[in-house]
Design a protein around this motif. Structure first.
Motif, PDB file in Angstrom:
ATOM      1  N   GLU A  57       0.817  -1.211   0.000  1.00  0.00           N
ATOM      2  CA  GLU A  57       0.000   0.000   0.000  1.00  0.00           C
ATOM      3  C   GLU A  57       0.854   1.265   0.000  1.00  0.00           C
ATOM      4  N   ILE A  58       1.967   1.216   0.730  1.00  0.00           N
ATOM      5  CA  ILE A  58       2.757   2.432   0.917  1.00  0.00           C
ATOM      6  C   ILE A  58       3.545   2.819  -0.333  1.00  0.00           C
ATOM      7  N   ARG A  59       3.675   1.894  -1.283  1.00  0.00           N
ATOM      8  CA  ARG A  59       4.401   2.231  -2.519  1.00  0.00           C
ATOM      9  C   ARG A  59       3.794   3.455  -3.201  1.00  0.00           C
ATOM     10  N   HIS A  60       2.481   3.550  -3.174  1.00  0.00           N
ATOM     11  CA  HIS A  60       1.815   4.689  -3.806  1.00  0.00           C
ATOM     12  C   HIS A  60       2.138   5.983  -3.066  1.00  0.00           C
ATOM     13  N   GLU A  61       2.204   5.904  -1.733  1.00  0.00           N
ATOM     14  CA  GLU A  61       2.517   7.091  -0.942  1.00  0.00           C
ATOM     15  C   GLU A  61       3.968   7.522  -1.148  1.00  0.00           C
ATOM     16  N   LEU A  62       4.860   6.551  -1.306  1.00  0.00           N
ATOM     17  CA  LEU A  62       6.271   6.882  -1.508  1.00  0.00           C
ATOM     18  C   LEU A  62       6.464   7.695  -2.785  1.00  0.00           C
ATOM     19  N   THR A  63       5.817   7.267  -3.847  1.00  0.00           N
ATOM     20  CA  THR A  63       5.929   7.992  -5.114  1.00  0.00           C
ATOM     21  C   THR A  63       5.367   9.399  -4.986  1.00  0.00           C
ATOM     22  N   ALA A  64       4.250   9.510  -4.298  1.00  0.00           N
ATOM     23  CA  ALA A  64       3.591  10.810  -4.155  1.00  0.00           C
ATOM     24  C   ALA A  64       4.386  11.773  -3.285  1.00  0.00           C
ATOM     25  N   THR A  65       5.229  11.239  -2.404  1.00  0.00           N
ATOM     26  CA  THR A  65       5.987  12.103  -1.497  1.00  0.00           C
ATOM     27  C   THR A  65       7.436  12.290  -1.936  1.00  0.00           C
TER      28      THR A  65
ATOM     29  N   TRP B 274       9.781   9.992  -3.354  1.00  0.00           N
ATOM     30  CA  TRP B 274      10.761   8.917  -3.475  1.00  0.00           C
ATOM     31  C   TRP B 274      10.873   8.489  -4.929  1.00  0.00           C
TER      32      TRP B 274
ATOM     33  N   PRO C 194       4.955   1.696  -8.329  1.00  0.00           N
ATOM     34  CA  PRO C 194       3.730   1.376  -7.581  1.00  0.00           C
ATOM     35  C   PRO C 194       2.911   0.262  -8.213  1.00  0.00           C
TER      36      PRO C 194
END
Length: 208
Positions: free
Chosen positions: A72-80, A82, A87
């Motif tokens: 799930e956090i892969r999407h957040e990493l890209t958005a922030t 990283w 994703p």
């Protein structure tokens, strides 16, 4: 120590409760034996010492939960910000299964090494059954059996009753007004139960 018996204390059940008891008993210089055996499931599932939590409960569950969170956090990493995170990458289920099994087997080996090599506790990978107040029947996977004797015998039972009791208590508490939320109560019930199990094991070991 009573020379009439092979062991001062013999524990049936190698979960957290049983391991705690034999640990405390051997520190007090007792002759200690432990039997732990899981009958394979219809699919052949079996495990070693440690009980439900490290084998089929807490450890496998948390590894799988962590894997889901990482997905799930892969999407957040890209958005922030990283970089280099895909994703949409695929997940390999077999790799996860192998890692879970590796972790569990590592815990089993650590427990076995701790029992036998470090503390010199006699460990039987056999099914233990009470024959009388001082005799245990030990049955291996091939159906072969032997008998051992102990001055005190402790059989560790699964805490299904306590789990059910906790659920009933929580349900009752939640329907009563002006009480703390369920999470607050649940945490304290588990803390009290865990502490009580620890005290019980120390008491049993020190009084045998």
């Amino acid at each position: 120590m009573n020379p009439q018996y092979q062991y001062d204390i013999f524990v049936i059940g190698g979960g957290s409760g049983g391991l705690t008891v034999v640990d405390e008993a051997q520190k007090l210089g007792k002759r200690v034996g432990l039997a732990d055996y899981i009958k394979p499931s219809p699919h052949g599932t079996q495990w070693g010492t440690g009980g439900t939590c490290p084998n089929v409960g807490c450890i496998p569950k948390k590894l799988m939960h962590m894997t889901a969170l990482i997905g799930e956090i892969r999407h957040e990493l890209t958005a922030t910000g990283w970089q280099g995170i895909n994703p949409h990458s695929n997940h390999d289920w077999n790799t996860l299964v192998n890692e879970v099994q590796r972790q569990v087997k590592g815990i089993n080996k650590a427990n076995d090494d701790w029992l036998v090599t470090t503390n010199g506790i006699t460990y039987y990978n056999k099914l233990g059954k009470l024959k009388d107040d001082h005799t245990i029947e030990l049955i291996d996977k091939d159906g072969q059996f032997e008998f051992v004797t102990a001055e005190y015998i402790l059989q560790i039972l699964f805490f299904q009753f306590y789990y059910l009791l906790i659920i009933i208590i929580i349900i009752i508490i939640q329907i009563l007004p002006n009480l703390p939320p369920i999470r607050y109560i649940n945490q304290r019930i588990w803390i009290l139960l865990s502490f009580q199990q620890y005290l019980d094991s120390k008491y049993i070991a020190s009084n045998t």
